[in-house]
Enzyme design. Structure first.
Site, PDB file in Angstrom:
ATOM      1  N   ARG A  77       0.509  -1.002   0.091  1.00 17.53           N
ATOM      2  CA  ARG A  77       0.103  -0.088   0.164  1.00 17.53           C
ATOM      3  C   ARG A  77       1.389   0.777   0.151  1.00 17.53           C
ATOM      4  O   ARG A  77       1.485   1.276   0.386  1.00 17.53           O
ATOM      5  CB  ARG A  77      -0.483  -0.217   1.338  1.00 17.53           C
ATOM      6  CG  ARG A  77      -1.960  -1.512   1.006  1.00 17.53           C
ATOM      7  CD  ARG A  77      -2.426  -1.417   2.273  1.00 17.53           C
ATOM      8  NE  ARG A  77      -2.480  -0.355   3.543  1.00 17.53           N
ATOM      9  CZ  ARG A  77      -4.197   0.270   3.788  1.00 17.53           C
ATOM     10  NH1 ARG A  77      -5.306  -0.598   2.881  1.00 17.53           N
ATOM     11  NH2 ARG A  77      -4.306   0.863   3.530  1.00 17.53           N
ATOM     12  N   SER A 149       7.941  -5.307   6.594  1.00 17.84           N
ATOM     13  CA  SER A 149       7.483  -6.061   7.308  1.00 17.84           C
ATOM     14  C   SER A 149       8.471  -7.731   7.297  1.00 17.84           C
ATOM     15  O   SER A 149       7.905  -9.083   6.974  1.00 17.84           O
ATOM     16  CB  SER A 149       6.040  -6.201   7.466  1.00 17.84           C
ATOM     17  OG  SER A 149       5.927  -5.336   7.792  1.00 17.84           O
ATOM     18  N   ASP A 202       6.007  -3.781  10.842  1.00 19.22           N
ATOM     19  CA  ASP A 202       4.032  -3.125  10.509  1.00 19.22           C
ATOM     20  C   ASP A 202       4.019  -3.208  11.771  1.00 19.22           C
ATOM     21  O   ASP A 202       3.241  -2.157  12.498  1.00 19.22           O
ATOM     22  CB  ASP A 202       3.744  -4.421  10.031  1.00 19.22           C
ATOM     23  CG  ASP A 202       3.261  -5.881  10.517  1.00 19.22           C
ATOM     24  OD1 ASP A 202       5.121  -5.939  11.726  1.00 19.22           O
ATOM     25  OD2 ASP A 202       2.776  -6.888   8.983  1.00 19.22           O
TER      26      ASP A 202
HETATM   27  C1  GLC Z   1       7.055 -12.041  10.323  1.00 21.87           C
HETATM   28  C2  GLC Z   1       7.348 -10.761   9.026  1.00 21.87           C
HETATM   29  C3  GLC Z   1       7.435  -9.775  11.066  1.00 21.87           C
HETATM   30  C4  GLC Z   1       6.192  -9.144  10.561  1.00 21.87           C
HETATM   31  C5  GLC Z   1       4.951  -9.703  10.448  1.00 21.87           C
HETATM   32  C6  GLC Z   1       3.621  -9.433  10.381  1.00 21.87           C
HETATM   33  O1  GLC Z   1       7.074 -12.834  11.409  1.00 21.87           O
HETATM   34  O2  GLC Z   1       9.067 -11.464   9.926  1.00 21.87           O
HETATM   35  O3  GLC Z   1       8.505  -9.253  10.555  1.00 21.87           O
HETATM   36  O4  GLC Z   1       6.280  -8.162  11.503  1.00 21.87           O
HETATM   37  O5  GLC Z   1       5.407 -11.089   9.407  1.00 21.87           O
HETATM   38  O6  GLC Z   1       3.443  -9.120   8.981  1.00 21.87           O
END
Ligand code: GLC
Length: 482
Positions: A77, A149, A202
């Site tokens: 996004r 993320s 995130d």
């Molecule tokens: C995975 C990623 C992590 C993220 C999570 C949720 O675990 O390694 O960084 O926060 O997914 O998206």
């Protein structure tokens, strides 16, 4: 006959997936211990406990137009927010969502970042009159909060190297590189003049947004403390606010400037001998893109729940002719059954379980199932989702224990404020049975008195907005000391 064997497989699964409260407490304690070990030293635990360099969260004073880019799943996004300070708050917000072509999730770093920069440039091109404050006005550069993320070892608020991929991404040449540099180079190739002011996970974006919006807690003393954020979506993870003096590995670096620091736990890689792992999970892990890694995530999150259900159904079909003499060929295709489909079947309350029948037919091409078969499928969905939800509750309890918020503390005459956990992600948002099981489990584990002071709050789309907010609080023009 066949179904007898199938019910036996189901019964065995149920037994192996059981998570009595006693076990969950052991898991919560193990989580707390691993948190401590991960904070003590680099590599001290499977839990990375990554320092985010976010030591101040947005306050509400931030002003101006900021961009957010949220990359972390099959869609990304981009968004633009106009912040109006304490009075105005989020004056305006626009966003665009783009799905990442599957070949780019396993291609090269340049391909992925070029695609992202291209889409970002298109979005920037839609800036209306008066919104282009980023560029032009006083030669200011547009500023971007970049939510990325995946596990990243941050080197500052706006730089960090990718440690490894999770959630179905696997782009070898990006590992070990600074993802902000990769994005910046791609933006330059596209002629997009933008500065990354903050790089965040995130969970951290969600925490920032949760704090900023203070998620409307009706508390006697005017709002709760947002202490942690949890993502339950494609993947799962949590971030929370830690005291710097409880982070020996960071304090040693001698660079701490404030008393608190947000930690990205990467709890997806939590391991403990107490975890209820089955042969289905082991096989899923062994055949995944990141075997041996993020095993906790693989028994909880949205990317995997459907696949676990498929694996069990496959065994029921192969060994106990659950769907008749022929094993339905579609059932053999990995990841064909998604978690939203599992959720839809799990919530089917029609008398003849029509939703289950239709999903089996449309997705797996299995027609004319008996009511008994459909009931067993629901039972299977429930076993897998309940385990994930209850384990998530235990993990949250681990954080509360670490923070000493698993009990009511009386500070002088004042009771502490309500503890708020901001949660986001499709699994939490759309899978009601999952969410309900998580919430009731946490209540059971905390007991009545404490659980009335702990609030799980949905922070809708926090991760992108949070990144834009953090770009604002780390803006090079607009530096507000918080
Ligand atoms: C995975 C990623 C992590 C993220 C999570 C949720 O675990 O390694 O960084 O926060 O997914 O998206």
């Amino acid at each position: 006959m066949g179904n007898c064997g199938a019910m036996e497989i189901l019964r065995e699964l149920k037994e192996k997936c059981e998570t009595p409260n006693g076990k969950l407490r052991q898991i919560a304690n193990a989580m707390k211990d691993e948190m401590q070990a991960g904070l003590a030293s680099e590599g001290g635990s499977e839990l990375k406990m990554l320092v985010s360099y976010v030591d101040n969260l947005p306050t509400g004073d931030e002003c101006g137009v900021f961009y957010g880019l949220d990359v972390g799943g099959t869609n990304f996004r981009v968004l633009r927010v106009q912040l109006g300070g304490k009075e105005g708050r989020v004056v305006k917000q626009e966003f665009m969502e783009v799905s990442i072509p599957p070949n780019l999730m396993v291609g090269t770093s340049d391909q992925l970042f070029d695609f992202i920069a291209d889409e970002l440039a298109k979005f920037v091109g839609t800036e209306g009159e008066g919104e282009g404050e980023g560029e032009g006005e006083g030669g200011k550069k547009r500023e971007l909060g970049f939510t990325f993320s995946f596990p990243v070892k941050q080197t500052s608020i706006n730089s960090g190297t990718l440690m490894r991929w999770t959630k179905g991404f696997s782009i070898a040449d990006a590992v070990g590189r600074d993802v902000v540099m990769e994005l910046a180079k791609a933006m330059e190739r596209k002629g997009l003049d933008m500065r990354v002011a903050a790089l965040v996970n995130d969970t951290i974006g969600t925490l920032a947004a949760g704090k900023y919006l203070n998620v409307n807690v009706n508390d006697n003393d005017g709002g709760g403390d947002v202490v942690a954020a949890v993502i339950l979506g494609t993947g799962t993870n949590a971030a929370y606010v830690e005291r710097v003096d409880a982070i020996p590995k960071y304090a040693q670096e001698g660079i701490a400037q404030s008393e608190e620091m947000v930690i990205n736990m990467e709890w997806g890689s939590f391991t403990s001998s107490h975890l209820p792992i089955t042969e289905y999970d082991q096989a899923l892990d062994a055949e995944s893109l990141n075997p041996g890694d993020h095993v906790f995530e693989k028994i909880i999150s949205g990317m995997y729940l459907g696949e676990i259900v498929r694996r069990v159904l496959c065994r029921m079909a192969e060994e106990a002719a659950f769907f008749g003499d022929v094993v339905p060929p579609k059932l053999k295709i990995p990841f064909i059954l998604t978690t939203p489909e599992v959720s839809a079947m799990h919530h089917d309350s029609s008398p003849d379980l029509k939703v289950v029948a239709n999903k089996l037919k449309d997705t797996l091409e299995i027609s004319s199932t008996s009511l008994e078969t459909r009931k067993a499928v629901i039972e299977l969905c429930s076993i897998v989702a309940t385990r994930g939800a209850r384990l998530s509750a235990a993990a949250i309890l681990g954080i509360l224990k670490k923070l000493g918020r698993d009990k009511v503390i009386k500070e002088g005459d004042d009771e502490q404020k309500t503890t708020v956990i901001a949660v986001d992600g499709g699994l939490f948002e759309h899978y009601s049975e999952f969410r309900h099981s998580l919430e009731t489990t946490l209540q059971q584990l905390l007991g009545k008195e404490v659980s009335s002071r702990v609030l799980i709050k949905h922070a809708n789309d926090g991760s992108g907005i949070g990144a834009a907010l953090l770009a604002a609080s780390h803006s090079q023009y607009n530096h507000i000391n918080i």
